[in-house]
Structure formats: C-alpha cells, structure tokens
Design a protein around this motif. Structure first.
Motif, PDB file in Angstrom:
ATOM      1  N   GLU A  45      -0.884  -0.460  -6.076  1.00 32.91           N
ATOM      2  CA  GLU A  45      -1.037  -1.183  -7.478  1.00 32.91           C
ATOM      3  C   GLU A  45       0.125  -2.268  -7.494  1.00 32.91           C
ATOM      4  OE1 GLU A  45      -2.628  -1.628 -10.606  1.00 32.91           O
ATOM      5  OE2 GLU A  45      -3.979  -0.637  -9.386  1.00 32.91           O
ATOM      6  N   PRO A  46      -0.383  -3.646  -7.895  1.00 28.85           N
ATOM      7  CA  PRO A  46       0.667  -4.529  -8.179  1.00 28.85           C
ATOM      8  C   PRO A  46       1.760  -4.175  -9.048  1.00 28.85           C
ATOM      9  CG  PRO A  46      -1.388  -5.785  -8.086  1.00 28.85           C
ATOM     10  CD  PRO A  46      -1.612  -4.015  -8.171  1.00 28.85           C
ATOM     11  N   PRO A 102       0.770  -1.026   0.059  1.00 28.10           N
ATOM     12  CA  PRO A 102      -0.041  -0.143   0.074  1.00 28.10           C
ATOM     13  C   PRO A 102       0.934   1.300   0.113  1.00 28.10           C
ATOM     14  CG  PRO A 102      -0.262  -1.225   2.122  1.00 28.10           C
ATOM     15  CD  PRO A 102       0.522  -1.848   1.313  1.00 28.10           C
ATOM     16  N   LEU A 103       2.019   1.215   0.178  1.00 22.08           N
ATOM     17  CA  LEU A 103       2.634   2.390   0.537  1.00 22.08           C
ATOM     18  C   LEU A 103       3.885   2.689  -0.772  1.00 22.08           C
ATOM     19  CD1 LEU A 103       4.448   1.995   4.140  1.00 22.08           C
ATOM     20  CD2 LEU A 103       2.370   3.454   3.262  1.00 22.08           C
TER      21      LEU A 103
END
Length: 104
Positions: free
Chosen positions: A16-17, A10-11
C-alpha cells in the motif's frame, strides 16, 4: 535532497502506498479525513506527519482516483476537511489544489 513523500514498496505495508517517515498509508489518511480529521488533528495525533506530506498524499489519491474512488464526493472533491487556507499557504503552488488538498 528531494523527498518522495508517497512511497510504495511490496515489502512495506503490504505494498500500500504510504507516507515517507510514517507507518500511515494513503488509504488510512483518507479514512481519517473522511471521519472528520482536519490537518491540525492529524498533526497532533501523528507528530511524524508534515503538512507537505499530507498534501502529497491527497494529491497522490487524486492522481490515482480509481484506487481511492470511495473517498471522493460526486463533485470530485475529497470527502472530509481539507487543509485550511493558512495551512495551504505554506505549500508550493502546485500542491494548493482546491477540493483535494485545500478545503475550497
């Protein structure tokens, strides 16, 4: 050491993957493929990429199809050029997915 080629944090990259060792998200890679980029062009323009990483990103997209549905044709194949038979030949068998990783 086993590398997890597709990561999500998330950071990083807004969650985004993304591909290990790059600043490319799976979505960006699929956008490039849909625009006609083949593996040799991807590797030339993004030398940080590896063929196995590209294949893992395509497999990740297939495993998360609802998230990436706009990149799939009605046939179920990913849009755009996949890896050639020669490029796919260096991959482990489980990554040689016709229509997803390889062109046919």
């Amino acid at each position: 050491m086993t590398i997890k080629w597709v990561k999500s944090d998330p950071l990083v990259m807004g969650g985004e993957p993304f591909l290990y060792g790059t600043r490319l998200t799976v979505r960006q890679l699929l956008e490039l493929r849909s625009a006609g980029y083949d593996a040799s062009r991807l590797l030339r323009e993004h030398p940080e990429l590896r063929v196995v990483g590209i294949a893992q990103a395509y497999r990740y997209a297939a495993e998360h199809r609802p998230r990436y549905r706009e990149f799939f044709a009605r046939s179920g194949a990913l849009k755009g050029p996949g890896l050639t038979a020669d490029e796919a030949a260096i991959l482990p068998e489980e990554l040689r997915i016709p229509g997803i990783v390889s062109a046919a």
